[in-house]
Design a protein around this motif. Structure first.
Motif, PDB file in Angstrom:
ATOM      1  N   UNK A 147      24.875  -5.520 -22.227  1.00 23.79           N
ATOM      2  CA  UNK A 147      26.087  -4.803 -21.856  1.00 23.79           C
ATOM      3  C   UNK A 147      26.823  -5.485 -20.708  1.00 23.79           C
ATOM      4  N   UNK A 148      26.128  -6.341 -19.937  1.00 28.33           N
ATOM      5  CA  UNK A 148      26.799  -7.061 -18.863  1.00 28.33           C
ATOM      6  C   UNK A 148      27.276  -8.434 -19.322  1.00 28.33           C
ATOM      7  N   UNK A 149      27.033  -8.783 -20.592  1.00 25.00           N
ATOM      8  CA  UNK A 149      27.511 -10.023 -21.199  1.00 25.00           C
ATOM      9  C   UNK A 149      27.140 -11.256 -20.371  1.00 25.00           C
ATOM     10  N   UNK A 150      25.838 -11.358 -20.040  1.00 25.95           N
ATOM     11  CA  UNK A 150      25.345 -12.515 -19.285  1.00 25.95           C
ATOM     12  C   UNK A 150      26.206 -12.736 -18.035  1.00 25.95           C
ATOM     13  N   UNK A 151      26.250 -11.726 -17.211  1.00 22.84           N
ATOM     14  CA  UNK A 151      27.096 -11.733 -16.027  1.00 22.84           C
ATOM     15  C   UNK A 151      26.845 -12.967 -15.159  1.00 22.84           C
ATOM     16  N   UNK A 152      27.911 -13.660 -14.816  1.00 23.61           N
ATOM     17  CA  UNK A 152      27.849 -14.808 -13.924  1.00 23.61           C
ATOM     18  C   UNK A 152      28.082 -14.288 -12.503  1.00 23.61           C
ATOM     19  N   UNK A 153      27.041 -14.298 -11.650  1.00 21.79           N
ATOM     20  CA  UNK A 153      27.188 -13.714 -10.304  1.00 21.79           C
ATOM     21  C   UNK A 153      28.254 -14.399  -9.458  1.00 21.79           C
ATOM     22  N   UNK A 154      28.408 -15.708  -9.603  1.00 23.59           N
ATOM     23  CA  UNK A 154      29.409 -16.423  -8.810  1.00 23.59           C
ATOM     24  C   UNK A 154      30.821 -16.004  -9.210  1.00 23.59           C
ATOM     25  N   UNK A 155      31.040 -15.909 -10.518  1.00 25.49           N
ATOM     26  CA  UNK A 155      32.356 -15.492 -10.988  1.00 25.49           C
ATOM     27  C   UNK A 155      32.610 -14.032 -10.644  1.00 25.49           C
ATOM     28  N   UNK A 156      31.549 -13.227 -10.746  1.00 26.67           N
ATOM     29  CA  UNK A 156      31.661 -11.810 -10.410  1.00 26.67           C
ATOM     30  C   UNK A 156      32.047 -11.642  -8.938  1.00 26.67           C
ATOM     31  N   UNK A 157      31.419 -12.447  -8.067  1.00 27.34           N
ATOM     32  CA  UNK A 157      31.734 -12.394  -6.636  1.00 27.34           C
ATOM     33  C   UNK A 157      33.182 -12.808  -6.384  1.00 27.34           C
ATOM     34  N   UNK A 158      33.604 -13.839  -7.075  1.00 31.73           N
ATOM     35  CA  UNK A 158      34.979 -14.330  -6.915  1.00 31.73           C
ATOM     36  C   UNK A 158      35.980 -13.291  -7.392  1.00 31.73           C
ATOM     37  N   UNK A 159      35.714 -12.704  -8.560  1.00 32.84           N
ATOM     38  CA  UNK A 159      36.637 -11.721  -9.133  1.00 32.84           C
ATOM     39  C   UNK A 159      36.767 -10.475  -8.255  1.00 32.84           C
ATOM     40  N   UNK A 160      35.685 -10.143  -7.541  1.00 34.27           N
ATOM     41  CA  UNK A 160      35.674  -8.914  -6.751  1.00 34.27           C
ATOM     42  C   UNK A 160      35.748  -9.165  -5.247  1.00 34.27           C
ATOM     43  N   UNK A 161      36.046 -10.428  -4.886  1.00 33.24           N
ATOM     44  CA  UNK A 161      36.206 -10.807  -3.475  1.00 33.24           C
ATOM     45  C   UNK A 161      34.978 -10.431  -2.646  1.00 33.24           C
ATOM     46  N   UNK A 162      33.802 -10.856  -3.148  1.00 33.37           N
ATOM     47  CA  UNK A 162      32.531 -10.582  -2.493  1.00 33.37           C
ATOM     48  C   UNK A 162      31.897 -11.880  -2.016  1.00 33.37           C
ATOM     49  N   UNK A 163      30.909 -11.767  -1.155  1.00 37.33           N
ATOM     50  CA  UNK A 163      30.195 -12.936  -0.650  1.00 37.33           C
ATOM     51  C   UNK A 163      29.384 -13.566  -1.782  1.00 37.33           C
ATOM     52  N   UNK A 164      29.751 -14.777  -2.170  1.00 37.38           N
ATOM     53  CA  UNK A 164      29.133 -15.436  -3.324  1.00 37.38           C
ATOM     54  C   UNK A 164      27.634 -15.655  -3.127  1.00 37.38           C
ATOM     55  N   UNK A 165      27.236 -16.094  -1.945  1.00 35.36           N
ATOM     56  CA  UNK A 165      25.811 -16.346  -1.702  1.00 35.36           C
ATOM     57  C   UNK A 165      25.003 -15.056  -1.746  1.00 35.36           C
ATOM     58  N   UNK A 166      25.545 -13.996  -1.181  1.00 38.08           N
ATOM     59  CA  UNK A 166      24.841 -12.712  -1.168  1.00 38.08           C
ATOM     60  C   UNK A 166      24.713 -12.151  -2.577  1.00 38.08           C
ATOM     61  N   UNK A 167      25.778 -12.194  -3.349  1.00 40.76           N
ATOM     62  CA  UNK A 167      25.749 -11.689  -4.721  1.00 40.76           C
ATOM     63  C   UNK A 167      24.768 -12.506  -5.573  1.00 40.76           C
ATOM     64  N   UNK A 168      24.771 -13.816  -5.407  1.00 40.50           N
ATOM     65  CA  UNK A 168      23.854 -14.672  -6.161  1.00 40.50           C
ATOM     66  C   UNK A 168      22.397 -14.362  -5.801  1.00 40.50           C
TER      67      UNK A 168
END
Length: 300
Positions: A147-168
């Motif tokens: 259901x998350x369609x192989x979520x890419x954490x880096x792209x997810x962080x970028x799309x939501x303006x979040x800390x990329x390292x923390x999200x990863x």
């Protein structure tokens, strides 16, 4: 002879009444009217259902009704999941269990997946609605469920303006939490090093952030990761972070269901009873204690 005939008809009438009571047909829900019907549903107590199971199911259904004061349109994924659990305890027909479960996964498959994983699977659903449940669980058990369609954490962080390292990092913790927990049977020995690593990461992150790291920091997709690490830890760590998890719920950083599950886990370990009914084969405590705990943690 007249008395014999009267006795015969009285016996026949009594047997007929008895048959009607014991053979009361099951109430079968349908998808279209389920949300309205569940609010007035009064379950029967079937053979094989203990008093504790029946009373717990009534409490679960009662809480669901209380949470929908504004109308049935307010039913959420947690409500459908709780109703599913109540139906299983009541030994409701498979069709009723399946309708409730499908409504839950249709509304929020990710949330249901997290509930199932927190329970370590659900053998009761595997037995009652095997085709539906196993098809869902197979997808849910993937490193990132479908259901998350192989979520890419880096792209997810970028799309939501979040800390990329923390999200990863949270994405990695989520994967590590399920390394061997998704396998059947669960291999605790192999999983243990990954759990210990996650617990160390949570402690290290808390030393920096001084708070539960939830939705504002890592987004909705990862808001429950810190909780699940705590949930799968030891009683000392659970109790240490319980106030922070409770605060996170009040500040809308985390949904309330994880808090209920953490409270149940702690009470099950310490007192051998639970509050909300999320733990398998653990009795629910008395109403007064339930009310006291709800008030303490500001749970409606």
């Amino acid at each position: 002879m007249k008395k014999v005939i009267q006795l015969f008809f009285m016996t026949l009438l009594a047997n007929t009444l008895c048959y009607c009571q014991t053979e009361k047909p099951d109430y079968v829900f349908n998808d279209q009217t389920f949300d309205q019907a569940i609010l007035t549903f009064v379950p029967i107590k079937r053979a094989g259902v203990t008093d504790d199971q029946y009373n717990l199911a009534l409490r679960i259904l009662g809480e669901t009704k209380s949470s929908t004061k504004a109308g049935s349109e307010k039913l959420n994924v947690a409500d459908y999941w709780n109703i599913t659990g109540a139906f299983v305890r009541l030994k409701e027909p498979a069709v009723n269990i399946e309708i409730a479960f499908k409504k839950a996964i249709t509304l929020d498959a990710d949330a249901v997946c997290s509930y199932v994983k927190a329970f370590g699977g659900s053998p009761n659903l595997e037995k009652t609605i095997p085709e539906t449940f196993l098809a869902f669980y197979a997808k849910c058990s993937l490193p990132h469920n479908s259901s998350t369609k192989q979520l890419d954490p880096k792209q997810y962080a970028k799309d939501n303006q979040l800390d990329e390292k923390l999200v990863s990092l949270f994405s990695l913790m989520q994967v590590n939490d399920q390394k061997f927990r998704s396998t059947t049977p669960f291999d605790a020995v192999k999983q243990n090093p990954f759990d210990l690593k996650n617990q160390h990461l949570v402690d290290s992150l808390y030393a920096v952030y001084k708070t539960y790291i939830g939705k504002s920091y890592v987004g909705k997709e990862y808001e429950s990761v810190m909780w699940v690490v705590i949930q799968h830890s030891n009683i000392q760590m659970m109790e240490k972070y319980l106030p922070d998890v409770s605060k996170a719920v009040q500040e809308k950083e985390l949904q309330v269901v994880p808090l209920k599950m953490l409270i149940d886990r702690i009470y099950s370990i310490k007192y051998h009873y639970q509050i909300f009914g999320s733990q398998v084969n653990v009795p629910v405590t008395d109403d007064q204690t339930v009310t006291t705990v709800k008030k303490k943690y500001k749970i409606d």
